[in-house]
Design a protein around this motif. Structure first.
Motif, PDB file in Angstrom:
ATOM      1  N   SER A  26       0.832  -1.216   0.000  1.00 41.15           N
ATOM      2  CA  SER A  26       0.000   0.000   0.000  1.00 41.15           C
ATOM      3  C   SER A  26       0.859   1.256   0.000  1.00 41.15           C
ATOM      4  O   SER A  26       0.500   2.270  -0.608  1.00 41.15           O
ATOM      5  N   GLN A  81      -6.836   0.716  -0.721  1.00 47.25           N
ATOM      6  CA  GLN A  81      -7.267  -0.368   0.168  1.00 47.25           C
ATOM      7  C   GLN A  81      -8.293   0.230   1.122  1.00 47.25           C
ATOM      8  O   GLN A  81      -8.122   1.322   1.636  1.00 47.25           O
ATOM      9  N   ASP A 126      -5.621  -1.229  -5.006  1.00 46.78           N
ATOM     10  CA  ASP A 126      -4.980  -1.780  -3.815  1.00 46.78           C
ATOM     11  C   ASP A 126      -5.888  -2.823  -3.155  1.00 46.78           C
ATOM     12  O   ASP A 126      -6.923  -2.477  -2.601  1.00 46.78           O
ATOM     13  N   GLU A 127      -5.503  -4.078  -3.207  1.00 44.18           N
ATOM     14  CA  GLU A 127      -6.246  -5.197  -2.617  1.00 44.18           C
ATOM     15  C   GLU A 127      -7.741  -5.156  -2.888  1.00 44.18           C
ATOM     16  O   GLU A 127      -8.546  -5.066  -1.955  1.00 44.18           O
TER      17      GLU A 127
HETATM   18 MG   LIG Z   1      -1.995  -2.853   2.151  1.00 48.55          MG
END
Ligand SMILES: [Mg+2]
Ligand SMILES: Nc1ncnc2c1ncn2[C@@H]1O[C@H](COP(=O)(O)OP(=O)(O)O)[C@@H](O)[C@H]1O
Lengths: 231, 288
Positions: free
Chosen positions: A40, A82, A156-157
């Motif tokens: 991240s 995220q 992000d994820e």
């Molecule tokens: Mg992360």
């Protein structure tokens, strides 16, 4: 997008220890690694939300290392963090409207197309974003940057906290977007399914450095990928 | 009986208008930027002084008030650019800085313009209901207070600036990652809050004596309203003003002005105990 020797972190705490990676136009590239290795942080540094203490970020051969986040965004980078970070007390439609800021002068948003990809957002256009489920918030966060017609998205994820069938949906949508609009995708992930579904090739990050690069063939072997995730 | 009721309603409306008009600028700057602006009263004073100067130069009063509001807004933007934005995310330093601005503004005005300035008379006439006589201008102020709330609602929900300003206060880093120049948004928001303060000053200028410290006449009411209301201008300031106006006009009517103020302060103490984030924080609990 090219990244060379990128270092960044939080205050006195260095996290990225010289990242080198390259994402070609129209590619879907994954950055994988365990929790807390700096994935991240890399995304935030690419967006300009964290200052780079060394190294370079080039986009279309332009050095953007010192460019502020909002200007970087307007160069066509869409960031989907995220945890999604939707604007919780604004409606879905208002959230999408913020994404219009990314539009280049003279272009207009194509909401019909966006609602084609994410029909649930049309149904819930006047609902407050904070009341959506995790999967819907993820779709909203993706749609919000698509409104601005970016050239590249940083994801992000995307699978975090989302049911497996929605993970499949989101992976398919991102694949379609890549194919139909030529969208470049750089995404961070720990979820094996998402990595195998989406990535064309992938970088493994550990302790703030890239420690391996996996080609398309390497990605066909789930056990190998799993090994890298557990590194 | 009916006359008494009308008199109470008038007092209530008058108190409501005063609370809304004096608090909205403070509420915008606090709610949309998280900045506690101790120079709020001086923006009000600035609006009043410019309004009276413009009116004495021959401008019709509504236009003069617009000038007062605009002047305060422009000064607000300049101060935000020059000082406030350098203290971003340092709330205590911002309080000290705005307090400093407030002192400089009152003393500067005193030195440059003297201890008082001739005012303009209250416009419009009066009307009577039964034995009581009421100022028409006060009724206009009530209408303006209601219109102002409606106008601000439209501004923050229907305009591009409003949507970006709300995005910026809710998730600042995400707003900037979506291309929003949050610095410009902050400057405009501070300018808007200052202009609202200037508007309050301009609107009340004809009803009061112009002195450099006149801002303090608004400070208690505006802070009380914002503290009771919390950070949301619409779910906070407006209902807080309604409740406080009721308490203030009721207490004033029954026991006199001093008790009106005491009632306000007691309400604040009670509200902070029960709802530390004010009415809007309580209304929006669990919704973040
Ligand atoms: Mg992360
Ligand atoms: N806001 C922050 N302030 C200070 N340290 C942080 C912050 N966010 C993350 N970190 C630290 O930076 C390191 C990398 O975190 P992160 O990039 O979030 O990891 P990943 O996304 O790979 O799980 C971790 O050690 C984490 O504790």
């Amino acid at each position: 997008m090219q990244i060379q020797g990128l270092r960044s972190g939080y205050g006195g705490k260095p996290v990225l220890q010289g990242i080198d990676l390259e994402v070609g136009k129209g590619e879907i590239v994954a950055v994988i690694g365990r929790n807390g290795v700096g994935k991240s942080t890399l995304m935030r540094a690419l967006m300009g939300l964290l200052p780079a203490t060394a190294g370079q970020i080039l986009i279309d051969d332009k050095d953007v290392t010192q460019v502020s986040p909002h200007k970087r965004a307007r160069m066509g980078i869409g960031y989907i963090p995220q945890g999604r970070d939707v604007f919780p007390r604004m409606t879905v439609a208002e959230n999408l409207a913020v994404g219009e800021t990314l539009l280049k002068p003279g272009t207009s948003p194509d909401y019909d197309r966006i609602y084609q990809y994410f029909p649930v957002l049309k149904e819930r256009a006047s609902q407050r974003a904070g009341t959506l489920s995790g999967g819907q918030q993820q779709q909203l966060a993706i749609a919000r940057v698509l409104v601005g017609r970016p050239n590249i998205i940083l994801l992000d994820e995307p699978s975090e906290g989302i049911q497996p069938n929605i993970v499949q949906d989101i992976a398919r949508n991102v694949r379609d977007l890549n194919r139909e609009l030529g969208l470049t995708v750089l995404f961070v992930e720990q979820n094996l399914d998402m990595i195998m579904l989406l990535a064309q090739h992938c970088f493994v990050i550990d302790k703030g450095q890239i420690v391996a690069r996996l080609s398309a063939e390497d990605l066909n072997d789930p056990d190998a990928v799993r090994r890298y995730l557990a590194l | 009986m009916l006359e008494g009721l009308f008199a109470f309603l008038f007092q209530f409306g008058d108190a409501f208008a005063f609370l809304v008009l004096s608090a909205s600028g403070l509420a915008i700057i606090f709610g949309m930027m998280g900045v506690i602006n101790l120079a709020h009263g001086e923006f009000i004073m600035c609006g009043a002084y410019v309004t009276v100067t413009a009116a004495q130069a021959g401008l019709p009063l509504p236009l003069a008030i617009a000038c007062g509001s605009l002047a305060a807004g422009i000064i607000g933007i300049i101060l935000e650019r020059a000082i406030i934005n350098r203290l971003f995310n340092r709330p205590l330093d911002t309080i000290v800085a705005t307090w400093g601005i407030s002192l400089i503004a009152t003393q500067g005005t005193l030195i440059l313009l003297g201890s008082t300035m001739p005012g303009v008379g209250t416009p419009l006439g009066s009307f009577s209901v039964g034995d009581y006589s009421f100022s028409e201008y006060r009724v206009v102020l009530m209408a303006i207070a209601v219109l102002l709330m409606g106008g601000l609602y439209l501004l923050f929900h229907r305009t591009r600036y409003g949507i970006l300003a709300r995005a910026t206060i809710q998730v600042p880093h995400m707003a900037s990652a979506l291309g929003v120049n949050t610095k410009v948004v902050h400057s405009l928001t501070f300018g808007l809050g200052a202009a609202m303060a200037g508007l309050a000053g301009g609107l009340y200028a004809p009803t009061m004596t112009l002195v450099p410290t006149m801002g303090t006449a608004f400070i208690v009411e505006s802070f009380v309203t914002v503290v009771v209301g919390g950070a949301d201008v619409f779910l906070g300031t407006a209902p807080a003003a309604l409740i406080l106006a009721f308490i203030k006009s009721g207490m004033t009517g029954l026991y006199g002005q001093l008790f009106g103020l005491i009632g306000l302060l007691l309400t604040v103490i009670v509200v902070i105990r029960i709802m530390p984030r004010g009415l809007s924080g309580w209304l929006l609990r669990g919704r973040e």
